[in-house]
Design a protein around this motif. Sequence first.
Motif, short mmCIF file in Angstrom:
data_model
loop_
_atom_site.label_atom_id
_atom_site.label_comp_id
_atom_site.label_asym_id
_atom_site.label_seq_id
_atom_site.Cartn_x
_atom_site.Cartn_y
_atom_site.Cartn_z
N ASN A 231 -1.96 -6.54 10.43
CA ASN A 231 -2.18 -5.10 10.42
C ASN A 231 -0.92 -4.33 10.04
O ASN A 231 -0.98 -3.32 9.34
CB ASN A 231 -2.70 -4.64 11.78
CG ASN A 231 -4.19 -4.89 11.94
OD1 ASN A 231 -4.99 -4.51 11.08
ND2 ASN A 231 -4.58 -5.55 13.02
N LEU A 232 0.24 -4.82 10.49
CA LEU A 232 1.50 -4.21 10.06
C LEU A 232 1.62 -4.27 8.55
O LEU A 232 2.06 -3.31 7.90
CB LEU A 232 2.69 -4.91 10.71
CG LEU A 232 2.91 -4.72 12.21
CD1 LEU A 232 4.10 -5.55 12.68
CD2 LEU A 232 3.13 -3.25 12.56
N LEU A 233 1.22 -5.41 7.99
CA LEU A 233 1.33 -5.59 6.54
C LEU A 233 0.40 -4.65 5.79
O LEU A 233 0.84 -3.94 4.87
CB LEU A 233 1.01 -7.05 6.18
CG LEU A 233 1.05 -7.40 4.69
CD1 LEU A 233 2.43 -7.10 4.09
CD2 LEU A 233 0.66 -8.86 4.46
N ILE A 234 -0.87 -4.59 6.17
CA ILE A 234 -1.79 -3.73 5.40
C ILE A 234 -1.46 -2.25 5.60
O ILE A 234 -1.70 -1.44 4.70
CB ILE A 234 -3.27 -4.03 5.72
CG1 ILE A 234 -3.62 -3.72 7.18
CG2 ILE A 234 -3.62 -5.47 5.38
CD1 ILE A 234 -5.11 -3.88 7.47
N ASN A 235 -0.89 -1.91 6.74
CA ASN A 235 -0.49 -0.51 6.95
C ASN A 235 0.73 -0.12 6.13
O ASN A 235 1.02 1.07 5.97
CB ASN A 235 -0.21 -0.27 8.43
CG ASN A 235 -1.47 -0.28 9.27
OD1 ASN A 235 -2.57 -0.06 8.77
ND2 ASN A 235 -1.33 -0.57 10.56
N SER A 236 1.43 -1.14 5.59
CA SER A 236 2.61 -0.87 4.76
C SER A 236 2.27 -0.83 3.28
O SER A 236 3.13 -0.50 2.45
CB SER A 236 3.68 -1.95 5.01
OG SER A 236 4.14 -1.91 6.34
N LEU A 237 1.04 -1.17 2.92
CA LEU A 237 0.65 -1.18 1.52
C LEU A 237 0.38 0.24 1.04
O LEU A 237 -0.09 1.09 1.80
CB LEU A 237 -0.59 -2.05 1.32
CG LEU A 237 -0.40 -3.53 1.70
CD1 LEU A 237 -1.70 -4.30 1.54
CD2 LEU A 237 0.72 -4.17 0.87
N GLN A 238 0.68 0.50 -0.21
CA GLN A 238 0.64 1.86 -0.75
C GLN A 238 -0.40 2.03 -1.85
O GLN A 238 -0.32 2.98 -2.62
CB GLN A 238 2.03 2.24 -1.27
CG GLN A 238 3.10 2.22 -0.19
CD GLN A 238 4.49 2.41 -0.75
OE1 GLN A 238 4.69 2.43 -1.95
NE2 GLN A 238 5.47 2.55 0.14
N SER A 239 -1.35 1.12 -1.92
CA SER A 239 -2.34 1.18 -3.00
C SER A 239 -3.43 2.21 -2.74
O SER A 239 -4.23 2.51 -3.63
CB SER A 239 -2.99 -0.20 -3.16
OG SER A 239 -3.68 -0.56 -1.97
N GLY A 240 -3.51 2.74 -1.52
CA GLY A 240 -4.57 3.68 -1.18
C GLY A 240 -5.88 2.99 -0.84
O GLY A 240 -6.90 3.66 -0.64
N ARG A 241 -5.85 1.69 -0.77
CA ARG A 241 -7.07 0.95 -0.46
C ARG A 241 -7.33 0.92 1.05
O ARG A 241 -6.40 1.05 1.86
CB ARG A 241 -6.97 -0.49 -0.97
CG ARG A 241 -7.01 -0.63 -2.50
CD ARG A 241 -6.89 -2.09 -2.85
NE ARG A 241 -6.91 -2.36 -4.27
CZ ARG A 241 -7.99 -2.76 -4.94
NH1 ARG A 241 -9.15 -2.89 -4.31
NH2 ARG A 241 -7.92 -3.03 -6.22
N ASN A 242 -8.59 0.70 1.39
CA ASN A 242 -9.00 0.58 2.78
C ASN A 242 -9.10 -0.90 3.13
O ASN A 242 -10.19 -1.47 3.20
CB ASN A 242 -10.33 1.29 2.99
CG ASN A 242 -10.84 1.18 4.41
OD1 ASN A 242 -10.06 1.02 5.35
ND2 ASN A 242 -12.15 1.25 4.58
N TYR A 243 -7.95 -1.53 3.33
CA TYR A 243 -7.94 -2.97 3.56
C TYR A 243 -8.35 -3.31 4.99
O TYR A 243 -7.98 -2.63 5.96
CB TYR A 243 -6.55 -3.55 3.32
CG TYR A 243 -6.19 -3.76 1.86
CD1 TYR A 243 -6.95 -4.61 1.04
CD2 TYR A 243 -5.08 -3.14 1.29
CE1 TYR A 243 -6.62 -4.83 -0.28
CE2 TYR A 243 -4.73 -3.35 -0.04
CZ TYR A 243 -5.50 -4.19 -0.82
OH TYR A 243 -5.17 -4.40 -2.13
N GLY A 244 -9.10 -4.40 5.12
CA GLY A 244 -9.42 -4.99 6.40
C GLY A 244 -8.95 -6.43 6.42
O GLY A 244 -8.53 -6.97 5.39
N ILE A 245 -9.02 -7.06 7.57
CA ILE A 245 -8.58 -8.46 7.68
C ILE A 245 -9.69 -9.34 8.22
O ILE A 245 -10.54 -8.88 9.00
CB ILE A 245 -7.32 -8.59 8.56
CG1 ILE A 245 -7.60 -8.17 10.00
CG2 ILE A 245 -6.16 -7.81 7.98
CD1 ILE A 245 -6.46 -8.46 10.96
N ILE A 246 -9.69 -10.58 7.78
CA ILE A 246 -10.54 -11.64 8.32
C ILE A 246 -9.58 -12.70 8.82
O ILE A 246 -8.83 -13.30 8.03
CB ILE A 246 -11.48 -12.22 7.25
CG1 ILE A 246 -12.34 -11.11 6.63
CG2 ILE A 246 -12.35 -13.31 7.85
CD1 ILE A 246 -13.11 -11.57 5.40
#
Length: 321
Positions: free
Chosen positions: A80-95
Motif C-alpha cells: 500500500n505504501l508503494l501504490i500510494n507513492s505512484l503518480q500515474s493517477g490510477r486507482n491501483y489495488g492489491i491482490i
Amino acid sequence: MHTHYISWWNLENLFDEKDAPLSRRPDDLKRKIQADLKNWTPEVLSRKITQLASVINQMNNGLGPDILGVCEVENAHVLNLLINSLQSGRNYGIIHHDMGDKRGIDVAFIYDQNRYTFNSNEFFHHTVVKRYPTREIVQATVVSQATGNEIILVGNHWPSRSAGQYESEPYRIITGETLSYFIERIQEVKGNDAAIVVMGDFNDEPFNRSLTDYAQSVMDRDKVVYGRNPYLYNLMWPLLGQRKASYVYSGSPMMIDQFMVGKGIAKKSGKYVLEESSVKLEIFDGMVSGRYDTPVRFGQEKPNLNGYSDHLPISFMLGEK
C-alpha cells in the motif's frame, strides 16, 4: 483493439520498517530477519519505495502498468505504501497472500481497479516447502471491465540457487511440476481458450529442466497451440538470444524473470493478440551499470539509497480483439 500492459518485478526484500508493530510482523519472523533489518529505518524504507515508484511511474510511456506482478514483499502494508507513492493517477489495488515463510517475502499483484475486477472466489496459492515454507505460486483471476473477459494470472517465486544450482534444482523441479498441474487444472475448468499469463522469478532460465521438462515451457508456439499437453509458450527466448538478462549473479547474466502464456493466448485465431515484439526489460536512467546491464541494487545490510532492486522489471503488451 483493447490492450493490457502487464509487468513483473522482483522488488528485492521490500521489508516493512525495522520497528514495525507486531500486528504487521510476528515475533518469530522479527527474530529471523533481524540481521537484514539492521539499517532498515522508516527513512530508508521511504527511499526504497520512492526508488521503486520512480521506475513503475515510467512504465508504459508514463502511464504505469495495467497489471504488475511482484515478489519479495513482506506484507500488504508495504504494498500500500508503494501504490500510494505512484503518480500515474490510477486507482491501483492489491491482490496479496501472506505466505508466512521464513523470510517474509510474498508474491502479489497490483492492478488498476478502474480496468479490472478481481474475482476473490478464484484465488489460489501453493507454498513450496523445504522443511519450512520458502516460496510460492499464486493464482488470481481478474476480469476486464471493458470486455468482460477473464485473465488468469499465475505469479511465481521459485526456490533460489543459494545452496548451489544442482543441489537446489530438485526443489525447482517439483515447483515446475506443480505449476504444470495448475495450468492443467485451469484448462480443465476454464477450457483451452482460458487466457493464462504466467510470470515470476523462477531462479532458472528458459532452457533449464525445471521449466522445459516439468513446467512444460517451450519456445515453439505451435507446440503450445496444437499439443495435447498443457504447454506454456515462453516469451523470453528472443531476449535471451540477444544476451539480455534480468539478473546478474557473480558476473553471469541470467534471464530468470519470465513471462509464459497458455494456449488461449498463444493461438492466433483466438480473442487475444500476443504482441511478442513488445516483450522487454524495463531499463531507465540510473537503473543499471556494468557490462551486462547489471541492476543497481538497493541492498539491505548496507542500503544503497540510489539503488532499486537486484532484478530488472519485465513487461509485455497483450491485445484483445
